[in-house]
Write an enzyme that holds these catalytic residues in place. Structure first.
Site, PDB file in Angstrom:
ATOM      1  N   CYS A  50       0.808  -1.167  -0.014  1.00  0.00           N
ATOM      2  CA  CYS A  50       0.077  -0.078  -0.006  1.00  0.00           C
ATOM      3  C   CYS A  50       0.855   1.371   0.018  1.00  0.00           C
ATOM      4  O   CYS A  50       1.866   1.307   0.641  1.00  0.00           O
ATOM      5  CB  CYS A  50      -0.882  -0.163   1.067  1.00  0.00           C
ATOM      6  SG  CYS A  50      -1.012   1.253   2.203  1.00  0.00           S
ATOM      7  N   CYS A  53       1.508   3.048   3.381  1.00  0.00           N
ATOM      8  CA  CYS A  53       2.167   2.199   4.229  1.00  0.00           C
ATOM      9  C   CYS A  53       3.536   2.110   3.893  1.00  0.00           C
ATOM     10  O   CYS A  53       4.449   1.897   4.656  1.00  0.00           O
ATOM     11  CB  CYS A  53       1.583   0.588   4.035  1.00  0.00           C
ATOM     12  SG  CYS A  53      -0.325   0.537   4.385  1.00  0.00           S
TER      13      CYS A  53
END
Length: 128
Positions: A50, A53
């Site tokens: 992600c 992330c």
């Protein structure tokens, strides 16, 4: 002989380099028992794939090294371990959850969180 010495020097440098050191098992992305008993704990729950992330990865790696023995820094990858998601009542990733030394959840944050802001919280919780 020169080539052998060069190879040995390269092997030594690679082994001694902190950048190539094995990361803490706490930030492996695997499920963990959290909070860590008797320690201030920060859990970053996200996924290595992600985008926001990914921005957290260098922050988590750095904090993991800097706070070793003083606070537990944990990363759990919920795309690889989807059964972990309901345990933390997630609404978004990344989510950072902070626990005090007694194991009480004291704060949550969703999205990217800067190293400086995380350090402020860890310090406030007693991780010096």
């Amino acid at each position: 002989m020169k080539i052998l010495r060069l190879l040995l020097a390269l092997i030594f440098l690679a082994a001694a380099s902190p950048a190539l050191a094995a990361p803490s098992p706490l930030i492996s992305g695997d499920p963990q028992e959290v909070p860590i008993k008797g320690m201030v704990t920060m859990v970053d729950i996200g996924a290595k794939a992600c985008i926001p992330c990914k921005m957290m990865i260098p922050v988590i790696e750095s904090l993991s090294e800097e706070y070793e023995g003083r606070a537990a820094i944990v990363f759990i990858d919920v795309w690889k371990n989807p059964d972990e998601t309901p345990k933390y009542s997630l609404r978004a990733i990344p989510t950072q959850i902070f626990y005090d030394k007694d194991g009480n959840e004291v704060m949550r944050h969703e999205g990217y969180f800067s190293k400086e802001e995380i350090i402020k919280i860890l310090t406030k919780l007693g991780a010096e």
